[in-house]
Design a protein around this motif. Structure first.
Motif, PDB file in Angstrom:
ATOM      1  N   GLY A 278     -14.176  21.390 -29.295  1.00 41.12           N
ATOM      2  CA  GLY A 278     -13.454  22.559 -29.780  1.00 41.12           C
ATOM      3  C   GLY A 278     -13.816  23.839 -29.064  1.00 41.12           C
ATOM      4  O   GLY A 278     -12.952  24.652 -28.755  1.00 41.12           O
ATOM      5  N   ILE A 279     -15.110  24.026 -28.764  1.00 43.90           N
ATOM      6  CA  ILE A 279     -15.542  25.242 -28.080  1.00 43.90           C
ATOM      7  C   ILE A 279     -14.911  25.301 -26.691  1.00 43.90           C
ATOM      8  O   ILE A 279     -14.394  26.338 -26.266  1.00 43.90           O
ATOM      9  CB  ILE A 279     -17.084  25.293 -27.983  1.00 43.90           C
ATOM     10  CG1 ILE A 279     -17.737  25.204 -29.367  1.00 43.90           C
ATOM     11  CG2 ILE A 279     -17.545  26.520 -27.218  1.00 43.90           C
ATOM     12  CD1 ILE A 279     -17.385  26.290 -30.326  1.00 43.90           C
ATOM     13  N   SER A 280     -14.913  24.182 -25.989  1.00 40.52           N
ATOM     14  CA  SER A 280     -14.305  24.134 -24.653  1.00 40.52           C
ATOM     15  C   SER A 280     -12.801  24.384 -24.726  1.00 40.52           C
ATOM     16  O   SER A 280     -12.247  25.070 -23.865  1.00 40.52           O
ATOM     17  CB  SER A 280     -14.565  22.776 -23.999  1.00 40.52           C
ATOM     18  OG  SER A 280     -15.940  22.571 -23.813  1.00 40.52           O
ATOM     19  N   LEU A 281     -12.150  23.847 -25.739  1.00 37.70           N
ATOM     20  CA  LEU A 281     -10.712  24.084 -25.896  1.00 37.70           C
ATOM     21  C   LEU A 281     -10.408  25.556 -26.157  1.00 37.70           C
ATOM     22  O   LEU A 281      -9.426  26.093 -25.632  1.00 37.70           O
ATOM     23  CB  LEU A 281     -10.141  23.226 -27.025  1.00 37.70           C
ATOM     24  CG  LEU A 281      -9.874  21.765 -26.695  1.00 37.70           C
ATOM     25  CD1 LEU A 281      -9.478  20.999 -27.949  1.00 37.70           C
ATOM     26  CD2 LEU A 281      -8.797  21.646 -25.641  1.00 37.70           C
ATOM     27  N   LEU A 282     -11.241  26.213 -26.964  1.00 34.89           N
ATOM     28  CA  LEU A 282     -11.025  27.634 -27.234  1.00 34.89           C
ATOM     29  C   LEU A 282     -11.167  28.457 -25.950  1.00 34.89           C
ATOM     30  O   LEU A 282     -10.376  29.373 -25.703  1.00 34.89           O
ATOM     31  CB  LEU A 282     -11.993  28.135 -28.298  1.00 34.89           C
ATOM     32  CG  LEU A 282     -11.770  27.599 -29.713  1.00 34.89           C
ATOM     33  CD1 LEU A 282     -12.886  28.053 -30.638  1.00 34.89           C
ATOM     34  CD2 LEU A 282     -10.418  28.015 -30.252  1.00 34.89           C
TER      35      LEU A 282
ATOM     36  N   ILE B 117     -22.298  30.498 -27.388  1.00 32.57           N
ATOM     37  CA  ILE B 117     -22.695  29.815 -26.157  1.00 32.57           C
ATOM     38  C   ILE B 117     -24.070  30.305 -25.720  1.00 32.57           C
ATOM     39  O   ILE B 117     -24.930  29.507 -25.318  1.00 32.57           O
ATOM     40  CB  ILE B 117     -21.632  30.024 -25.061  1.00 32.57           C
ATOM     41  CG1 ILE B 117     -20.356  29.273 -25.446  1.00 32.57           C
ATOM     42  CG2 ILE B 117     -22.141  29.558 -23.702  1.00 32.57           C
ATOM     43  CD1 ILE B 117     -19.171  29.549 -24.568  1.00 32.57           C
ATOM     44  N   SER B 118     -24.307  31.611 -25.815  1.00 28.01           N
ATOM     45  CA  SER B 118     -25.625  32.158 -25.480  1.00 28.01           C
ATOM     46  C   SER B 118     -26.703  31.560 -26.381  1.00 28.01           C
ATOM     47  O   SER B 118     -27.779  31.180 -25.902  1.00 28.01           O
ATOM     48  CB  SER B 118     -25.626  33.681 -25.625  1.00 28.01           C
ATOM     49  OG  SER B 118     -24.698  34.257 -24.745  1.00 28.01           O
ATOM     50  N   ALA B 119     -26.416  31.468 -27.667  1.00 27.67           N
ATOM     51  CA  ALA B 119     -27.386  30.891 -28.611  1.00 27.67           C
ATOM     52  C   ALA B 119     -27.643  29.423 -28.293  1.00 27.67           C
ATOM     53  O   ALA B 119     -28.795  28.962 -28.353  1.00 27.67           O
ATOM     54  CB  ALA B 119     -26.884  31.048 -30.043  1.00 27.67           C
ATOM     55  N   SER B 120     -26.610  28.686 -27.926  1.00 24.93           N
ATOM     56  CA  SER B 120     -26.779  27.274 -27.578  1.00 24.93           C
ATOM     57  C   SER B 120     -27.662  27.114 -26.349  1.00 24.93           C
ATOM     58  O   SER B 120     -28.535  26.239 -26.309  1.00 24.93           O
ATOM     59  CB  SER B 120     -25.418  26.624 -27.310  1.00 24.93           C
ATOM     60  OG  SER B 120     -24.625  26.630 -28.452  1.00 24.93           O
ATOM     61  N   ILE B 121     -27.451  27.973 -25.364  1.00 27.54           N
ATOM     62  CA  ILE B 121     -28.266  27.912 -24.146  1.00 27.54           C
ATOM     63  C   ILE B 121     -29.717  28.251 -24.465  1.00 27.54           C
ATOM     64  O   ILE B 121     -30.648  27.580 -23.999  1.00 27.54           O
ATOM     65  CB  ILE B 121     -27.691  28.861 -23.066  1.00 27.54           C
ATOM     66  CG1 ILE B 121     -26.345  28.322 -22.575  1.00 27.54           C
ATOM     67  CG2 ILE B 121     -28.673  29.027 -21.904  1.00 27.54           C
ATOM     68  CD1 ILE B 121     -25.561  29.287 -21.716  1.00 27.54           C
ATOM     69  N   ILE B 122     -29.927  29.279 -25.282  1.00 31.46           N
ATOM     70  CA  ILE B 122     -31.292  29.658 -25.662  1.00 31.46           C
ATOM     71  C   ILE B 122     -31.974  28.508 -26.397  1.00 31.46           C
ATOM     72  O   ILE B 122     -33.142  28.186 -26.131  1.00 31.46           O
ATOM     73  CB  ILE B 122     -31.281  30.947 -26.515  1.00 31.46           C
ATOM     74  CG1 ILE B 122     -30.887  32.136 -25.641  1.00 31.46           C
ATOM     75  CG2 ILE B 122     -32.644  31.183 -27.173  1.00 31.46           C
ATOM     76  CD1 ILE B 122     -30.594  33.406 -26.416  1.00 31.46           C
ATOM     77  N   MET B 123     -31.256  27.857 -27.309  1.00 28.86           N
ATOM     78  CA  MET B 123     -31.847  26.732 -28.048  1.00 28.86           C
ATOM     79  C   MET B 123     -32.176  25.565 -27.112  1.00 28.86           C
ATOM     80  O   MET B 123     -33.203  24.895 -27.284  1.00 28.86           O
ATOM     81  CB  MET B 123     -30.923  26.275 -29.177  1.00 28.86           C
ATOM     82  CG  MET B 123     -30.846  27.245 -30.338  1.00 28.86           C
ATOM     83  SD  MET B 123     -32.433  27.639 -31.103  1.00 28.86           S
ATOM     84  CE  MET B 123     -32.872  26.071 -31.801  1.00 28.86           C
ATOM     85  N   GLN B 124     -31.333  25.301 -26.119  1.00 29.90           N
ATOM     86  CA  GLN B 124     -31.632  24.242 -25.161  1.00 29.90           C
ATOM     87  C   GLN B 124     -32.875  24.581 -24.348  1.00 29.90           C
ATOM     88  O   GLN B 124     -33.718  23.709 -24.099  1.00 29.90           O
ATOM     89  CB  GLN B 124     -30.443  24.004 -24.236  1.00 29.90           C
ATOM     90  CG  GLN B 124     -29.300  23.295 -24.911  1.00 29.90           C
ATOM     91  CD  GLN B 124     -28.101  23.103 -23.992  1.00 29.90           C
ATOM     92  OE1 GLN B 124     -28.119  23.479 -22.838  1.00 29.90           O
ATOM     93  NE2 GLN B 124     -27.055  22.508 -24.538  1.00 29.90           N
ATOM     94  N   LEU B 125     -32.996  25.840 -23.928  1.00 29.89           N
ATOM     95  CA  LEU B 125     -34.186  26.253 -23.186  1.00 29.89           C
ATOM     96  C   LEU B 125     -35.431  26.208 -24.065  1.00 29.89           C
ATOM     97  O   LEU B 125     -36.516  25.849 -23.592  1.00 29.89           O
ATOM     98  CB  LEU B 125     -33.987  27.652 -22.603  1.00 29.89           C
ATOM     99  CG  LEU B 125     -32.936  27.764 -21.496  1.00 29.89           C
ATOM    100  CD1 LEU B 125     -32.711  29.222 -21.114  1.00 29.89           C
ATOM    101  CD2 LEU B 125     -33.326  26.931 -20.285  1.00 29.89           C
TER     102      LEU B 125
END
Length: 185
Positions: A157-161, A61-69
């Motif tokens: 899937g990430i949200s379900l986990l 999730i941290s990596a996804s946020i960094i990539m979005q930024l």
């Protein structure tokens, strides 16, 4: 398929890292509040159990946020975002690599801060390296589970986990509230 993958996630949250005394760890973690309690909530108890899935999906999730930024600030990433499916595939690959890097920093920090020396059976450099590799592999496996659930299951899937991790802690929290409410006055 989704239920089977969620079951694998829950079982993995109970597998304690090799070289950790689970009883000593449980005795040391009896307080369980603050930031550690919040992280434990999202991992379904795996954080305080020092399981192979202790870091859960949070590095991803941290990596996804960094990539979005980075998509806002870095022209190359902006170009990939505009390329459609092929660009998104590249961004997803970069996100996975960034997840490995983030986990590489978080894993030793987790061990140092959350696993007291009294619970470490083998506090050697080899143990540290193998434990970091196991935590990184656990995070990548959880990330893979989330992607498989998204591809073949119902919903994100990430949200379900994350949801399953929170739901797993609800019965214990409810029981604690009932005991606290009916306790001595």
């Amino acid at each position: 398929t989704t239920l089977a993958l969620l079951l694998v996630f829950r079982i993995g949250s109970y597998i304690v890292l090799p070289g950790i005394d689970a009883q000593a760890l449980a005795a040391a973690n009896q307080g369980g509040g603050g930031l550690a309690g919040l992280l434990d909530l999202f991992t379904g108890g795996a954080f305080n159990r020092a399981s192979i899935f202790s870091l859960g999906i949070m590095p991803y999730i941290s990596a996804s946020i960094i990539m979005q930024l980075m998509g806002i600030a870095v022209p190359t990433i902006q170009k990939m975002q505009k390329e459609g499916a092929s660009g998104q595939k590249k961004i997803n690959q970069y996100t996975r690599f960034l997840t490995i890097v983030i986990t590489g920093f978080q894993a030793p920090g987790y061990i140092a801060a959350s696993v007291p020396e009294s619970a470490r059976l083998y506090d050697t450099p080899f143990w540290w390296v193998t434990t970091i590799v196991i935590l990184t592999s656990g995070t990548l496996f959880v990330m893979w589970l989330g992607e498989r659930i998204t591809d073949r299951g119902v919903g994100n899937g990430i949200s379900l986990l994350i949801m399953i991790g929170i739901i797993a802690g609800l019965p214990g929290a409810f029981f604690q509230e009932v005991v606290a409410a009916t306790g001595p006055e």
